[in-house]
Design an enzyme around this catalytic site. Structure first.
Site, PDB file in Angstrom:
ATOM      1  N   ARG A  21       0.802  -1.221   0.000  1.00  0.00           N
ATOM      2  CA  ARG A  21       0.000   0.000   0.000  1.00  0.00           C
ATOM      3  C   ARG A  21       0.832   1.267   0.000  1.00  0.00           C
ATOM      4  O   ARG A  21       0.363   2.332  -0.370  1.00  0.00           O
ATOM      5  CB  ARG A  21      -0.926   0.006   1.226  1.00  0.00           C
ATOM      6  CG  ARG A  21      -2.053  -1.016   1.163  1.00  0.00           C
ATOM      7  CD  ARG A  21      -2.892  -0.955   2.427  1.00  0.00           C
ATOM      8  NE  ARG A  21      -2.104  -1.336   3.605  1.00  0.00           N
ATOM      9  CZ  ARG A  21      -2.497  -1.154   4.864  1.00  0.00           C
ATOM     10  NH1 ARG A  21      -3.639  -0.568   5.111  1.00  0.00           N
ATOM     11  NH2 ARG A  21      -1.740  -1.555   5.868  1.00  0.00           N
ATOM     12  N   GLU A  58       6.509   4.886  24.796  1.00  0.00           N
ATOM     13  CA  GLU A  58       5.431   4.317  23.988  1.00  0.00           C
ATOM     14  C   GLU A  58       4.822   3.098  24.673  1.00  0.00           C
ATOM     15  O   GLU A  58       3.600   2.919  24.685  1.00  0.00           O
ATOM     16  CB  GLU A  58       5.941   3.948  22.604  1.00  0.00           C
ATOM     17  CG  GLU A  58       4.824   3.477  21.674  1.00  0.00           C
ATOM     18  CD  GLU A  58       5.328   3.040  20.321  1.00  0.00           C
ATOM     19  OE1 GLU A  58       4.789   3.506  19.306  1.00  0.00           O
ATOM     20  OE2 GLU A  58       6.269   2.209  20.269  1.00  0.00           O
ATOM     21  N   TRP A  80       3.578   9.098  15.457  1.00  0.00           N
ATOM     22  CA  TRP A  80       2.160   8.750  15.350  1.00  0.00           C
ATOM     23  C   TRP A  80       1.316   9.915  14.820  1.00  0.00           C
ATOM     24  O   TRP A  80       0.129   9.748  14.544  1.00  0.00           O
ATOM     25  CB  TRP A  80       1.620   8.334  16.725  1.00  0.00           C
ATOM     26  CG  TRP A  80       1.965   6.944  17.154  1.00  0.00           C
ATOM     27  CD1 TRP A  80       2.968   6.560  18.014  1.00  0.00           C
ATOM     28  CD2 TRP A  80       1.301   5.728  16.779  1.00  0.00           C
ATOM     29  NE1 TRP A  80       2.962   5.208  18.188  1.00  0.00           N
ATOM     30  CE2 TRP A  80       1.956   4.663  17.444  1.00  0.00           C
ATOM     31  CE3 TRP A  80       0.216   5.446  15.939  1.00  0.00           C
ATOM     32  CZ2 TRP A  80       1.555   3.341  17.294  1.00  0.00           C
ATOM     33  CZ3 TRP A  80      -0.179   4.118  15.790  1.00  0.00           C
ATOM     34  CH2 TRP A  80       0.494   3.088  16.455  1.00  0.00           C
ATOM     35  N   TYR A  94      -3.936  -0.443  20.111  1.00  0.00           N
ATOM     36  CA  TYR A  94      -3.303  -1.318  21.098  1.00  0.00           C
ATOM     37  C   TYR A  94      -3.777  -1.166  22.545  1.00  0.00           C
ATOM     38  O   TYR A  94      -4.331  -2.091  23.134  1.00  0.00           O
ATOM     39  CB  TYR A  94      -1.784  -1.106  21.057  1.00  0.00           C
ATOM     40  CG  TYR A  94      -1.165  -1.415  19.730  1.00  0.00           C
ATOM     41  CD1 TYR A  94      -0.940  -2.724  19.322  1.00  0.00           C
ATOM     42  CD2 TYR A  94      -0.791  -0.380  18.865  1.00  0.00           C
ATOM     43  CE1 TYR A  94      -0.356  -3.003  18.088  1.00  0.00           C
ATOM     44  CE2 TYR A  94      -0.216  -0.651  17.632  1.00  0.00           C
ATOM     45  CZ  TYR A  94      -0.003  -1.966  17.252  1.00  0.00           C
ATOM     46  OH  TYR A  94       0.560  -2.227  16.027  1.00  0.00           O
ATOM     47  N   CYS A 146      -0.017  -4.174  14.204  1.00  0.00           N
ATOM     48  CA  CYS A 146       1.013  -5.045  13.622  1.00  0.00           C
ATOM     49  C   CYS A 146       1.426  -6.119  14.624  1.00  0.00           C
ATOM     50  O   CYS A 146       1.511  -7.296  14.277  1.00  0.00           O
ATOM     51  CB  CYS A 146       2.224  -4.222  13.207  1.00  0.00           C
ATOM     52  SG  CYS A 146       1.888  -3.072  11.863  1.00  0.00           S
ATOM     53  N   ARG A 166       1.609  -9.955  12.992  1.00  0.00           N
ATOM     54  CA  ARG A 166       1.026 -10.316  11.692  1.00  0.00           C
ATOM     55  C   ARG A 166       1.795  -9.623  10.569  1.00  0.00           C
ATOM     56  O   ARG A 166       1.831 -10.092   9.434  1.00  0.00           O
ATOM     57  CB  ARG A 166      -0.463  -9.968  11.653  1.00  0.00           C
ATOM     58  CG  ARG A 166      -0.817  -8.504  11.917  1.00  0.00           C
ATOM     59  CD  ARG A 166      -1.141  -7.762  10.649  1.00  0.00           C
ATOM     60  NE  ARG A 166      -1.308  -6.323  10.891  1.00  0.00           N
ATOM     61  CZ  ARG A 166      -1.215  -5.426   9.932  1.00  0.00           C
ATOM     62  NH1 ARG A 166      -0.962  -5.771   8.684  1.00  0.00           N
ATOM     63  NH2 ARG A 166      -1.369  -4.142  10.210  1.00  0.00           N
ATOM     64  N   SER A 167       2.452  -8.492  10.893  1.00  0.00           N
ATOM     65  CA  SER A 167       3.219  -7.735   9.923  1.00  0.00           C
ATOM     66  C   SER A 167       4.388  -7.085  10.644  1.00  0.00           C
ATOM     67  O   SER A 167       4.226  -6.564  11.752  1.00  0.00           O
ATOM     68  CB  SER A 167       2.334  -6.661   9.280  1.00  0.00           C
ATOM     69  OG  SER A 167       3.078  -5.842   8.408  1.00  0.00           O
ATOM     70  N   ASP A 169       7.734  -4.507   9.984  1.00  0.00           N
ATOM     71  CA  ASP A 169       8.678  -3.637   9.294  1.00  0.00           C
ATOM     72  C   ASP A 169      10.044  -3.928   9.910  1.00  0.00           C
ATOM     73  O   ASP A 169      10.374  -3.452  10.998  1.00  0.00           O
ATOM     74  CB  ASP A 169       8.254  -2.178   9.512  1.00  0.00           C
ATOM     75  CG  ASP A 169       9.284  -1.154   9.048  1.00  0.00           C
ATOM     76  OD1 ASP A 169      10.381  -1.553   8.612  1.00  0.00           O
ATOM     77  OD2 ASP A 169       8.992   0.046   9.146  1.00  0.00           O
ATOM     78  N   ASN A 177       9.733  -3.298  18.657  1.00  0.00           N
ATOM     79  CA  ASN A 177       8.858  -4.348  19.187  1.00  0.00           C
ATOM     80  C   ASN A 177       9.615  -5.336  20.075  1.00  0.00           C
ATOM     81  O   ASN A 177       9.135  -5.725  21.139  1.00  0.00           O
ATOM     82  CB  ASN A 177       8.183  -5.103  18.043  1.00  0.00           C
ATOM     83  CG  ASN A 177       7.373  -4.214  17.128  1.00  0.00           C
ATOM     84  OD1 ASN A 177       7.378  -4.405  15.908  1.00  0.00           O
ATOM     85  ND2 ASN A 177       6.687  -3.211  17.674  1.00  0.00           N
ATOM     86  N   LEU A 208      11.230  -5.907   4.335  1.00  0.00           N
ATOM     87  CA  LEU A 208      12.059  -4.704   4.228  1.00  0.00           C
ATOM     88  C   LEU A 208      11.509  -3.870   3.085  1.00  0.00           C
ATOM     89  O   LEU A 208      11.404  -4.362   1.952  1.00  0.00           O
ATOM     90  CB  LEU A 208      13.508  -5.077   3.934  1.00  0.00           C
ATOM     91  CG  LEU A 208      14.371  -5.545   5.099  1.00  0.00           C
ATOM     92  CD1 LEU A 208      15.648  -6.186   4.586  1.00  0.00           C
ATOM     93  CD2 LEU A 208      14.696  -4.382   6.033  1.00  0.00           C
ATOM     94  N   TYR A 209      11.133  -2.631   3.373  1.00  0.00           N
ATOM     95  CA  TYR A 209      10.731  -1.736   2.295  1.00  0.00           C
ATOM     96  C   TYR A 209      11.949  -1.465   1.414  1.00  0.00           C
ATOM     97  O   TYR A 209      13.083  -1.429   1.893  1.00  0.00           O
ATOM     98  CB  TYR A 209      10.173  -0.434   2.862  1.00  0.00           C
ATOM     99  CG  TYR A 209       8.859  -0.621   3.568  1.00  0.00           C
ATOM    100  CD1 TYR A 209       7.681  -0.781   2.838  1.00  0.00           C
ATOM    101  CD2 TYR A 209       8.793  -0.670   4.957  1.00  0.00           C
ATOM    102  CE1 TYR A 209       6.468  -0.974   3.480  1.00  0.00           C
ATOM    103  CE2 TYR A 209       7.580  -0.869   5.603  1.00  0.00           C
ATOM    104  CZ  TYR A 209       6.423  -1.024   4.857  1.00  0.00           C
ATOM    105  OH  TYR A 209       5.224  -1.229   5.505  1.00  0.00           O
TER     106      TYR A 209
END
Length: 265
Positions: A21, A58, A80, A94, A146, A166-167, A169, A177, A208-209
């Protein structure tokens, strides 16, 4: 943190290109797991400098149940901002799901408090799980979660936590994370009288973008350093009583920061 570097290398070598996306495109794998034994030190990336206070703020924000970015902005955190609405709210993301999951009767379920109580009273339970993934409210969330859910396990007074993403980066998000959930595991262990032993991170879509590939390659050239030690104020016995000054990361001597653009979805 060789486990993390191995994951970056795995994506670079085995990942398949696909669209996403963001429009940047990415290299992606599906299904991967890493394990971090706390006896080896606090799991935080040493091949680039990580902002430990930002990560801790955070996490405390998640634990508070807040979904408004005011607290983050007051502490200099702005990534954010572009997701929030005009009131600074992010919808039932979250923290809301952790602390105020709708019970379909007009009330809420405090999943985090419940799981802490279960660790104390029924440590052999196989259902000590907290979910941020609520399909009924996903469309109300400004960003779908994520890091979707996490589960605790107790064995011989040792606490383990498994996180499912689930996803992921891999370059920007995953290091946050790993350290945040390691710290959360230590906090829950302290308030339940257990020893924090291990974090397991299980990943669905790890990617990886394409505008992060150069930065990831640079990071893999660096030699990991010794992991630091995380000290927590032992006087705190309630998960809601932790504050930023209750944490001290000792002997963290990372390589310099590697800049990469935040991909907004």
């Amino acid at each position: 943190m060789r486990q993390y570097l191995d994951f970056l290398r795995h994506i670079l070598q085995k990942g398949r290109s696909k669209d996403d996306r963001s429009g940047f495109g990415l290299k992606s794998i599906f299904g991967y797991q890493m394990r971090f034994d706390f006896r080896n030190g606090f799991p935080i990336v040493t091949t680039k400098k990580m902002p430990i206070k930002t990560m801790t703020h955070e996490l405390l924000w998640f634990i508070s149940g807040s979904t408004n970015i005011k607290y983050l902005q007051e502490n200099g955190i702005h990534y954010w901002d572009d997701f929030a609405d005009f009131r600074g709210d992010l919808g039932p993301i979250y923290g809301h799901q952790w602390r105020k999951w709708p019970d379909l009767k007009g009330g809420h379920i405090d999943q985090l408090a419940n799981v802490i109580e279960e660790i104390k009273t029924v440590p052999y339970s196989k259902a000590m799980l907290v979910s941020a993934w609520n399909p009924a409210q996903k469309k109300e969330m400004r960003l779908p979660p994520c890091h979707a859910f996490f589960q605790f396990n107790v064995n011989k007074e040792k606490l383990r936590c498994q996180l499912y993403q689930r996803s992921s980066d891999a370059f920007l998000g995953l290091p946050f994370n790993i350290s945040q959930y390691a710290l959360l595991t230590m906090m829950v262990a302290q308030v339940t009288g257990l020893e924090a032993r291990e974090l397991i991170v299980t990943i669905g879509d790890g990617h990886l973008y394409k505008n992060h590939l150069e930065a990831a390659t640079e990071q893999l050239k660096r030699k990991p350093k010794e992991l630091p030690e995380m000290k927590i104020n032992k006087k705190i016995k309630n998960i809601d009583d932790f504050r930023i000054n209750d944490f001290e990361l000792i002997n963290y001597e990372p390589h310099p920061h590697i800049k990469a653009p935040l991909v907004l979805l």
